[in-house]
Design a protein around this motif. Structure first.
Motif, PDB file in Angstrom:
ATOM      1  N   ALA A   1      35.723  37.767  38.769  1.00  0.00           N
ATOM      2  CA  ALA A   1      36.758  38.157  37.813  1.00  0.00           C
ATOM      3  C   ALA A   1      36.823  39.670  37.655  1.00  0.00           C
ATOM      4  O   ALA A   1      37.907  40.252  37.554  1.00  0.00           O
ATOM      5  CB  ALA A   1      36.496  37.497  36.468  1.00  0.00           C
TER       6      ALA A   1
ATOM      7  N   TRP B   1      46.313  38.574  38.949  1.00  0.00           N
ATOM      8  CA  TRP B   1      47.410  37.634  39.128  1.00  0.00           C
ATOM      9  C   TRP B   1      47.802  37.648  40.602  1.00  0.00           C
ATOM     10  O   TRP B   1      47.347  38.497  41.386  1.00  0.00           O
ATOM     11  CB  TRP B   1      48.615  38.017  38.267  1.00  0.00           C
ATOM     12  CG  TRP B   1      49.067  39.440  38.447  1.00  0.00           C
ATOM     13  CD1 TRP B   1      49.834  39.951  39.465  1.00  0.00           C
ATOM     14  CD2 TRP B   1      48.747  40.559  37.615  1.00  0.00           C
ATOM     15  NE1 TRP B   1      50.013  41.306  39.307  1.00  0.00           N
ATOM     16  CE2 TRP B   1      49.367  41.702  38.177  1.00  0.00           C
ATOM     17  CE3 TRP B   1      48.008  40.701  36.427  1.00  0.00           C
ATOM     18  CZ2 TRP B   1      49.251  42.976  37.606  1.00  0.00           C
ATOM     19  CZ3 TRP B   1      47.901  41.962  35.857  1.00  0.00           C
ATOM     20  CH2 TRP B   1      48.524  43.086  36.442  1.00  0.00           C
TER      21      TRP B   1
ATOM     22  N   VAL C   1      53.244  35.051  40.138  1.00  0.00           N
ATOM     23  CA  VAL C   1      53.149  34.953  38.678  1.00  0.00           C
ATOM     24  C   VAL C   1      54.546  34.775  38.085  1.00  0.00           C
ATOM     25  O   VAL C   1      55.509  35.419  38.500  1.00  0.00           O
ATOM     26  CB  VAL C   1      52.447  36.204  38.088  1.00  0.00           C
ATOM     27  CG1 VAL C   1      53.206  37.479  38.420  1.00  0.00           C
ATOM     28  CG2 VAL C   1      52.270  36.070  36.582  1.00  0.00           C
TER      29      VAL C   1
ATOM     30  N   ASP D   1      55.194  34.006  31.972  1.00  0.00           N
ATOM     31  CA  ASP D   1      53.848  34.522  31.695  1.00  0.00           C
ATOM     32  C   ASP D   1      53.884  36.027  31.438  1.00  0.00           C
ATOM     33  O   ASP D   1      53.166  36.535  30.578  1.00  0.00           O
ATOM     34  CB  ASP D   1      52.913  34.217  32.868  1.00  0.00           C
ATOM     35  CG  ASP D   1      52.670  32.735  33.062  1.00  0.00           C
ATOM     36  OD1 ASP D   1      52.610  32.016  32.047  1.00  0.00           O
ATOM     37  OD2 ASP D   1      52.565  32.297  34.217  1.00  0.00           O
TER      38      ASP D   1
ATOM     39  N   ASP E   1      48.526  33.874  47.087  1.00  0.00           N
ATOM     40  CA  ASP E   1      48.709  32.521  46.567  1.00  0.00           C
ATOM     41  C   ASP E   1      47.648  31.570  47.116  1.00  0.00           C
ATOM     42  O   ASP E   1      47.219  30.638  46.434  1.00  0.00           O
ATOM     43  CB  ASP E   1      50.104  32.007  46.918  1.00  0.00           C
ATOM     44  CG  ASP E   1      51.192  32.744  46.137  1.00  0.00           C
ATOM     45  OD1 ASP E   1      50.895  33.237  45.031  1.00  0.00           O
ATOM     46  OD2 ASP E   1      52.325  32.855  46.635  1.00  0.00           O
TER      47      ASP E   1
ATOM     48  N   LEU F   1      44.571  31.943  44.870  1.00  0.00           N
ATOM     49  CA  LEU F   1      44.795  32.020  43.436  1.00  0.00           C
ATOM     50  C   LEU F   1      43.934  31.035  42.647  1.00  0.00           C
ATOM     51  O   LEU F   1      43.469  31.352  41.550  1.00  0.00           O
ATOM     52  CB  LEU F   1      46.278  31.775  43.136  1.00  0.00           C
ATOM     53  CG  LEU F   1      46.695  31.828  41.668  1.00  0.00           C
ATOM     54  CD1 LEU F   1      46.354  33.179  41.050  1.00  0.00           C
ATOM     55  CD2 LEU F   1      48.182  31.550  41.540  1.00  0.00           C
ATOM     56  N   ASP F   2      43.717  29.838  43.182  1.00  0.00           N
ATOM     57  CA  ASP F   2      42.946  28.843  42.440  1.00  0.00           C
ATOM     58  C   ASP F   2      41.516  29.318  42.204  1.00  0.00           C
ATOM     59  O   ASP F   2      40.928  29.060  41.153  1.00  0.00           O
ATOM     60  CB  ASP F   2      42.954  27.510  43.179  1.00  0.00           C
ATOM     61  CG  ASP F   2      44.327  26.858  43.179  1.00  0.00           C
ATOM     62  OD1 ASP F   2      45.158  27.233  42.322  1.00  0.00           O
ATOM     63  OD2 ASP F   2      44.583  26.001  44.040  1.00  0.00           O
TER      64      ASP F   2
ATOM     65  N   ALA G   1      41.654  31.786  39.323  1.00  0.00           N
ATOM     66  CA  ALA G   1      41.852  31.088  38.050  1.00  0.00           C
ATOM     67  C   ALA G   1      40.551  30.438  37.583  1.00  0.00           C
ATOM     68  O   ALA G   1      40.218  30.476  36.397  1.00  0.00           O
ATOM     69  CB  ALA G   1      42.951  30.040  38.204  1.00  0.00           C
ATOM     70  N   GLU G   2      39.811  29.856  38.519  1.00  0.00           N
ATOM     71  CA  GLU G   2      38.537  29.231  38.171  1.00  0.00           C
ATOM     72  C   GLU G   2      37.530  30.271  37.685  1.00  0.00           C
ATOM     73  O   GLU G   2      36.825  30.062  36.694  1.00  0.00           O
ATOM     74  CB  GLU G   2      37.971  28.486  39.375  1.00  0.00           C
ATOM     75  CG  GLU G   2      36.632  27.810  39.111  1.00  0.00           C
ATOM     76  CD  GLU G   2      36.067  27.145  40.356  1.00  0.00           C
ATOM     77  OE1 GLU G   2      34.838  26.950  40.410  1.00  0.00           O
ATOM     78  OE2 GLU G   2      36.846  26.828  41.280  1.00  0.00           O
TER      79      GLU G   2
ATOM     80  N   ARG H   1      38.118  33.109  36.231  1.00  0.00           N
ATOM     81  CA  ARG H   1      38.508  33.657  34.931  1.00  0.00           C
ATOM     82  C   ARG H   1      38.331  32.656  33.787  1.00  0.00           C
ATOM     83  O   ARG H   1      38.328  33.055  32.626  1.00  0.00           O
ATOM     84  CB  ARG H   1      39.951  34.162  35.001  1.00  0.00           C
ATOM     85  CG  ARG H   1      40.048  35.487  35.764  1.00  0.00           C
ATOM     86  CD  ARG H   1      41.478  35.930  35.962  1.00  0.00           C
ATOM     87  NE  ARG H   1      42.202  36.117  34.725  1.00  0.00           N
ATOM     88  CZ  ARG H   1      42.133  37.198  33.945  1.00  0.00           C
ATOM     89  NH1 ARG H   1      41.324  38.204  34.263  1.00  0.00           N
ATOM     90  NH2 ARG H   1      42.856  37.279  32.844  1.00  0.00           N
ATOM     91  N   GLN H   2      38.144  31.383  34.105  1.00  0.00           N
ATOM     92  CA  GLN H   2      37.858  30.415  33.047  1.00  0.00           C
ATOM     93  C   GLN H   2      36.526  30.702  32.366  1.00  0.00           C
ATOM     94  O   GLN H   2      36.344  30.384  31.196  1.00  0.00           O
ATOM     95  CB  GLN H   2      37.837  29.002  33.626  1.00  0.00           C
ATOM     96  CG  GLN H   2      39.212  28.458  33.970  1.00  0.00           C
ATOM     97  CD  GLN H   2      39.150  27.072  34.579  1.00  0.00           C
ATOM     98  OE1 GLN H   2      38.070  26.503  34.742  1.00  0.00           O
ATOM     99  NE2 GLN H   2      40.304  26.534  34.929  1.00  0.00           N
TER     100      GLN H   2
ATOM    101  N   PRO I   1      45.291  36.054  29.477  1.00  0.00           N
ATOM    102  CA  PRO I   1      46.100  36.001  30.697  1.00  0.00           C
ATOM    103  C   PRO I   1      46.649  37.376  31.084  1.00  0.00           C
ATOM    104  O   PRO I   1      47.108  38.141  30.238  1.00  0.00           O
ATOM    105  CB  PRO I   1      47.234  35.030  30.326  1.00  0.00           C
ATOM    106  CG  PRO I   1      46.626  34.142  29.285  1.00  0.00           C
ATOM    107  CD  PRO I   1      45.703  35.030  28.496  1.00  0.00           C
TER     108      PRO I   1
END
Length: 525
Positions: free
Chosen positions: A190, A197, A201, A205, A232, A235-236, A239-240, A242-243, A249
């Motif tokens: 992260a 992003w 995006v 958002d 892209d 991206l997953d 996102a994981e 940053r959880q 966001p």
């Protein structure tokens, strides 16, 4: 004029504000360590006490990191004359600056009765990683590969050095206990995302917070994403990661913000060092520009935008910079602070430093070292936490004083180095080298009779991209035919972007049939 320093620590209320990166608490990392330390794959080193140090070592020992010693920062490290920064020496300085800023933020936070706000080892790891994705020939290579990726290879998300960095960390590089990537912790992944992003995006958002730095709104109301830290296809993973991080966001983590700030500091100062040594920073035109603006400040302010845009007289460049800063960053831009910054840079750099050409003597070295050390220390000490009240600011920012000074120093580099026609001529040649290689590799892959002899690494990169496209969620997954085309294109870009400057030259010449280059590349292909 003397420096208008603003290096006093922020007040306790500002430090206690729950900014991106976590609330100010002595147990911040202890509370969240399960998420922050999570990795994508089970790891053989999980039993070690400090996961952040594991990440730092993996980045430092990466061949992608070693490669940076032979990649251009501004001009090729192989150029004759005075030595200049390459991507590796730049990275080492960013890391040193970033760690000091992180430790200073923690010290101030403890003095205010709070705990650490920032993990200094995560900051250091992100700083070491931040330029891994830069292609041959620096920003020129980045622009060229982006154009080729979009216009000729059909990659809607193009090429971006920051996104390539994230791709290297999570997909292209290797470590023993993971099928792909370095298997870094969520915190370091992260923090490495300077622009967290992808180009896909959504406008909704962006509208929630307003466009952050790296996204612009066009006159027609559409948003243009010109900076991003994930394709892209990756991206997953972002996102994981940053959880597990306390970041809103489209906002940097606090460690990522420190890395970003340190990059700006290093860039603004060491380019002066490089081009003063090399004799490129010519005192006369720079002095004319600064005097041309300072002597007529009020007159410049009274002129309309169209007139200033067309003006060629000394001082016009600085006036255009002042207006751009006010237009892009009205939350911090201030005319009096800009005047102070121009005056200070004129006094300390133009009049004191550049007026005496660098002659290689110890006296000149000492004078240059004093200039560099003073400015870096001032910028480091000016960093402070900031409430998230504007989308253009990260959770850690420079003081208004320092921010204006950094922008003026960067202006000198852009106006009097990057705009030189001799550099432009060389860069146009470098652009052709990259374009020739990308097109030739594509033609080779399309050759049914000779495809099997393409470099094994290229075929492996294509296979990796194909696998990633197949694993995308159904709503984002391309058809098999589309995935094959996209994987081929992404593999070519990944391959060319991983070369050093010298390898890019050698590949271009060898692929053009140069007989004396027959064995130059060998197994390095």
């Amino acid at each position: 004029m003397t420096l208008h320093d603003e290096t006093t620590p922020p007040d306790a209320a500002a430090l206690a504000h729950p900014v991106s990166g976590g609330a100010a608490s002595s147990s911040r990392h202890e509370r969240a360590v399960g998420n922050l330390a999570s990795r994508v794959y089970p790891d053989g080193d999980d039993a070690r006490a400090d996961p952040w140090s594991i990440d730092l070592e993996r980045i430092q020992f990466s061949p992608y990191f070693s490669r940076l010693s032979a990649v251009t920062q501004v001009v090729s490290p192989s150029m004759g004359g005075a030595p200049v920064h390459n991507r590796l020496t730049h990275t080492l300085k960013v890391s040193a600056i970033a760690r000091v800023v992180a430790l200073q933020l923690n010290t101030r936070s403890r003095q205010a009765g709070e705990g650490d706000v920032c993990n200094a080892t995560v900051v250091e790891a992100a700083a070491y990683a931040h330029d891994l994705g830069h292609p041959p020939f620096g920003h020129l290579g980045e622009t060229t590969l982006d154009r080729l990726a979009r216009d000729e290879l059909g990659l809607a998300d193009g090429f971006e050095g920051n996104a390539q960095t994230y791709r290297i960390l999570t997909a292209l590089d290797v470590v023993e206990n993971a099928p792909r990537g370095l298997n870094l912790t969520a915190a370091v992944r992260a923090a490495s995302a300077k622009y967290p992003w992808a180009p896909s995006v959504g406008a909704a958002d962006i509208e929630r917070i307003g466009p952050p730095r790296g996204i612009r709104r066009s006159p027609d109301g559409a948003y243009r994403v010109h900076k991003y830290s994930a394709y892209d296809i990756d991206l997953d993973d972002l996102a994981e990661a940053r959880q597990g991080v306390d970041a809103e966001p489209l906002r940097q983590s606090i460690e990522g913000a420190v890395m970003d700030l340190a990059d700006d500091i290093a860039y603004s100062v060491h380019d002066v060092d490089d081009f003063y040594r090399a004799g490129i920073l010519d005192h006369a035109p720079i002095a004319a520009e600064f005097r041309g603006w300072l002597d007529d400040v009020l007159e410049w302010r009274s002129r309309d935008d169209a007139e200033v845009r067309a003006e060629l007289a000394p001082g016009a460049g600085l006036e255009r910079l002042r207006r751009k800063m006010r237009r892009d960053d009205p939350w911090i831009a201030d005319d009096e602070a800009f005047l102070a910054a121009v005056s200070d840079v004129d006094a300390e750099m133009v009049t004191d430093l550049l007026a005496r050409p660098f002659d290689g003597s110890l006296t000149a070295e000492r004078r240059l070292a004093g200039f560099t050390d003073r400015w870096i220390r001032r910028f480091q000490e000016s960093a402070r936490l900031r409430p998230l009240d504007t989308p253009r600011a990260g959770p850690v920012v420079l003081s208004p004083w320092a921010w204006h000074h950094v922008e003026v120093l960067k202006f000198v580099h852009k106006r009097f180095v990057l705009s030189r026609p001799d550099l432009a001529i060389q860069q146009r040649g470098m652009s052709r080298i990259l374009a020739r290689s990308v097109r030739a590799l594509g033609e080779w892959l399309d050759d049914d009779l000779d495809r099997a002899r393409t470099p094994r690494r290229l075929r492996e990169l294509i296979a990796l991209a194909r696998e990633q496209y197949a694993q995308l969620p159904a709503e984002r997954r391309p058809t098999d035919a589309e995935a094959e085309t996209l994987a081929r294109s992404r593999g070519i870009v990944d391959y060319v972007a991983s070369l050093t400057d010298a390898q890019a030259f050698a590949l271009s010449e060898a692929i053009s049939g140069r007989a004396d280059r027959l064995w130059a590349l060998g197994q390095r292909l």
